[in-house]
Design an enzyme around this catalytic site. Structure first.
Site, PDB file in Angstrom:
ATOM      1  N   SER A   1      -1.519   0.616   5.612  1.00  0.00           N
ATOM      2  CA  SER A   1      -1.743   1.035   6.996  1.00  0.00           C
ATOM      3  C   SER A   1      -0.992   2.329   7.287  1.00  0.00           C
ATOM      4  O   SER A   1      -1.337   3.055   8.215  1.00  0.00           O
ATOM      5  CB  SER A   1      -1.228  -0.053   7.937  1.00  0.00           C
ATOM      6  OG  SER A   1       0.160  -0.245   7.718  1.00  0.00           O
TER       7      SER A   1
ATOM      8  N   TYR B   1      -1.082  -2.530  11.262  1.00  0.00           N
ATOM      9  CA  TYR B   1      -2.059  -3.592  11.025  1.00  0.00           C
ATOM     10  C   TYR B   1      -1.494  -4.946  11.466  1.00  0.00           C
ATOM     11  O   TYR B   1      -2.255  -5.839  11.847  1.00  0.00           O
ATOM     12  CB  TYR B   1      -2.385  -3.695   9.526  1.00  0.00           C
ATOM     13  CG  TYR B   1      -3.327  -2.637   8.972  1.00  0.00           C
ATOM     14  CD1 TYR B   1      -3.815  -1.598   9.759  1.00  0.00           C
ATOM     15  CD2 TYR B   1      -3.729  -2.707   7.631  1.00  0.00           C
ATOM     16  CE1 TYR B   1      -4.676  -0.653   9.213  1.00  0.00           C
ATOM     17  CE2 TYR B   1      -4.590  -1.777   7.090  1.00  0.00           C
ATOM     18  CZ  TYR B   1      -5.066  -0.747   7.880  1.00  0.00           C
ATOM     19  OH  TYR B   1      -5.917   0.178   7.336  1.00  0.00           O
ATOM     20  N   GLY B   2      -0.189  -5.064  11.389  1.00  0.00           N
ATOM     21  CA  GLY B   2       0.463  -6.373  11.577  1.00  0.00           C
ATOM     22  C   GLY B   2       0.332  -6.953  12.968  1.00  0.00           C
ATOM     23  O   GLY B   2       0.701  -8.105  13.192  1.00  0.00           O
TER      24      GLY B   2
ATOM     25  N   CYS C   1      -0.254  -3.343   0.819  1.00  0.00           N
ATOM     26  CA  CYS C   1      -0.039  -3.833   2.170  1.00  0.00           C
ATOM     27  C   CYS C   1      -0.174  -5.353   2.135  1.00  0.00           C
ATOM     28  O   CYS C   1      -1.258  -5.867   1.821  1.00  0.00           O
ATOM     29  CB  CYS C   1      -1.098  -3.225   3.087  1.00  0.00           C
ATOM     30  SG  CYS C   1      -1.027  -3.803   4.783  1.00  0.00           S
ATOM     31  N   ASN C   2       0.906  -6.030   2.424  1.00  0.00           N
ATOM     32  CA  ASN C   2       0.877  -7.494   2.428  1.00  0.00           C
ATOM     33  C   ASN C   2      -0.074  -8.020   3.500  1.00  0.00           C
ATOM     34  O   ASN C   2      -0.748  -9.030   3.319  1.00  0.00           O
ATOM     35  CB  ASN C   2       2.276  -8.050   2.709  1.00  0.00           C
ATOM     36  CG  ASN C   2       3.262  -7.711   1.616  1.00  0.00           C
ATOM     37  OD1 ASN C   2       3.534  -8.528   0.749  1.00  0.00           O
ATOM     38  ND2 ASN C   2       3.809  -6.516   1.645  1.00  0.00           N
ATOM     39  N   THR C   3      -0.116  -7.309   4.633  1.00  0.00           N
ATOM     40  CA  THR C   3      -0.916  -7.755   5.772  1.00  0.00           C
ATOM     41  C   THR C   3      -2.411  -7.692   5.434  1.00  0.00           C
ATOM     42  O   THR C   3      -3.149  -8.670   5.633  1.00  0.00           O
ATOM     43  CB  THR C   3      -0.611  -6.865   6.998  1.00  0.00           C
ATOM     44  OG1 THR C   3       0.805  -6.805   7.164  1.00  0.00           O
ATOM     45  CG2 THR C   3      -1.260  -7.396   8.244  1.00  0.00           C
TER      46      THR C   3
ATOM     47  N   CYS D   1       6.791  -6.885   3.458  1.00  0.00           N
ATOM     48  CA  CYS D   1       6.000  -5.807   4.049  1.00  0.00           C
ATOM     49  C   CYS D   1       6.490  -4.523   3.400  1.00  0.00           C
ATOM     50  O   CYS D   1       7.709  -4.300   3.307  1.00  0.00           O
ATOM     51  CB  CYS D   1       6.226  -5.762   5.564  1.00  0.00           C
ATOM     52  SG  CYS D   1       5.589  -4.255   6.355  1.00  0.00           S
ATOM     53  N   THR D   2       5.557  -3.702   2.946  1.00  0.00           N
ATOM     54  CA  THR D   2       5.970  -2.532   2.168  1.00  0.00           C
ATOM     55  C   THR D   2       6.755  -1.519   3.001  1.00  0.00           C
ATOM     56  O   THR D   2       7.537  -0.752   2.455  1.00  0.00           O
ATOM     57  CB  THR D   2       4.743  -1.860   1.518  1.00  0.00           C
ATOM     58  OG1 THR D   2       3.721  -1.678   2.520  1.00  0.00           O
ATOM     59  CG2 THR D   2       4.188  -2.710   0.394  1.00  0.00           C
ATOM     60  N   HIS D   3       6.565  -1.533   4.313  1.00  0.00           N
ATOM     61  CA  HIS D   3       7.340  -0.623   5.175  1.00  0.00           C
ATOM     62  C   HIS D   3       8.834  -0.952   5.169  1.00  0.00           C
ATOM     63  O   HIS D   3       9.647  -0.113   5.533  1.00  0.00           O
ATOM     64  CB  HIS D   3       6.854  -0.713   6.625  1.00  0.00           C
ATOM     65  CG  HIS D   3       5.636   0.093   6.938  1.00  0.00           C
ATOM     66  ND1 HIS D   3       4.379  -0.302   6.596  1.00  0.00           N
ATOM     67  CD2 HIS D   3       5.502   1.288   7.582  1.00  0.00           C
ATOM     68  CE1 HIS D   3       3.500   0.604   7.022  1.00  0.00           C
ATOM     69  NE2 HIS D   3       4.156   1.580   7.623  1.00  0.00           N
TER      70      HIS D   3
HETATM   71  N1  DGL Z   1       2.886  -2.192   5.232  1.00  0.00           N
HETATM   72  C1  DGL Z   1       2.139  -3.321   5.662  1.00  0.00           C
HETATM   73  C2  DGL Z   1       2.517  -4.581   4.928  1.00  0.00           C
HETATM   74  O1  DGL Z   1       2.936  -4.532   3.796  1.00  0.00           O
HETATM   75  C3  DGL Z   1       1.830  -3.549   7.105  1.00  0.00           C
HETATM   76  C4  DGL Z   1       2.504  -2.784   8.170  1.00  0.00           C
HETATM   77  C5  DGL Z   1       1.679  -2.790   9.450  1.00  0.00           C
HETATM   78  O2  DGL Z   1       0.796  -1.956   9.543  1.00  0.00           O
HETATM   79  O3  DGL Z   1       1.915  -3.648  10.319  1.00  0.00           O
HETATM   80  O4  DGL Z   1       2.374  -5.656   5.441  1.00  0.00           O
END
Ligand code: DGL
Length: 272
Positions: free
Chosen positions: A8, A39-40, A70-72, A180-182
């Site tokens: 995302s 996205y979350g 992206c885990n989401t 979450c990768t962020h």
């Molecule tokens: N980086 C994303 C993840 O790994 C999602 C972050 C987001 O857009 O909420 O879940």
């Protein structure tokens, strides 16, 4: 081999960064869907729609394999992506298994977006691997917001972390799973809160390892980080990686500088 990686936003850069270390011979197309981040906090239907669009875009650009960094998006869309597209597609899920297997007795905290925490994919994973019920879950959507603003070490970030865990004792946790990768960008603040005895576990190495296996390519052993760090400035500007921010090719100096700063940050926090 041309590998497409999407997220995302800038979280997926942490996966690309690990790929630079381990699979530097490949070519990458990185796509941050900055127009739709986060996205979350969106519905599964919206996220799936974005994931399909991003994948189609990367395929049109010549991607031969895809990492959903992206885990989401993985939680809600991976099955649909695999149904529609005929290339190897890897997803990401919180690294709960290594956390459970690699630590004993104490508890494990998984932090992720609200969607990842709500979805069945994580529940199924916990059902399979968390036999002793040691895992706690905490949504931390504001970290995504902070990361996109490039705000990593401020008091607001520390206060947010302290506030979310106000009812938890960090010394009860043997591992913190970054689901979450962020969240990779916040390792210093998370380390400060949880202390030196808590393992911080992200899914990046596991994902790249899996990618190498699926593609049948050899993976680099850990490299001398200093040498690599000098090199990556070249990598960033070279043909090896094409960067897109929601379908716009990243070419302007400001955004390239932004990406460089983020790669610098990821290099600094990689071993924390
Ligand atoms: N980086 C994303 C993840 O790994 C999602 C972050 C987001 O857009 O909420 O879940």
């Amino acid at each position: 081999m041309k590998i497409g990686i999407f997220d995302s936003g800038i979280g997926g850069l942490s996966v690309l960064h690990e790929a630079y270390h381990r699979l530097p011979q490949q070519e990458y197309i990185f796509y941050a869907d900055v127009e739709h981040v986060p996205y979350g906090l969106k519905t599964p239907e919206q996220i799936t729609e974005y994931a399909i669009e991003n994948t189609q875009f990367l395929l049109d650009k010549g991607a031969q394999a895809l990492v959903v960094a992206c885990n989401t998006a993985t939680s809600v869309a991976i099955k649909e992506l695999r149904r529609r597209f005929d290339i190897p597609i890897l997803g990401m899920e919180p690294a709960v298994k290594p956390a459970v297997e690699g630590t004993e007795e104490k508890r494990i905290m998984v932090i992720a977006t609200p969607v990842t925490i709500r979805e069945d994919k994580l529940k199924d994973l916990l059902h399979r691997v968390d036999e002793e019920h040691r895992v706690d879950l905490m949504p931390m959507p504001r970290l995504v917001e902070f990361a996109e603003k490039e705000e990593f070490d401020t008091n607001e970030v520390s206060n947010y972390i302290r506030g979310q865990f106000a009812n938890f004792d960090p010394s009860n946790y043997s591992a913190l799973v970054l689901g979450c990768t962020h969240f990779n960008y916040f390792k210093p603040a998370l380390r400060e809160f949880f202390g030196q005895d808590t393992l911080l576990i992200d899914g990046n190495f596991g994902t790249i390892h899996h990618l190498a296996d699926v593609l049948g390519i050899g993976m680099n052993e850990e490299q001398n980080t200093e040498v690599f760090f000098d090199d990556y400035h070249k990598i960033l500007g070279s043909v090896k990686t094409e960067y897109y921010f929601s379908k716009k090719s990243v070419k302007d100096e400001n955004t390239l500088e932004h990406l460089k700063r983020l790669h610098n940050r990821l290099e600094q926090v990689r071993k924390i």
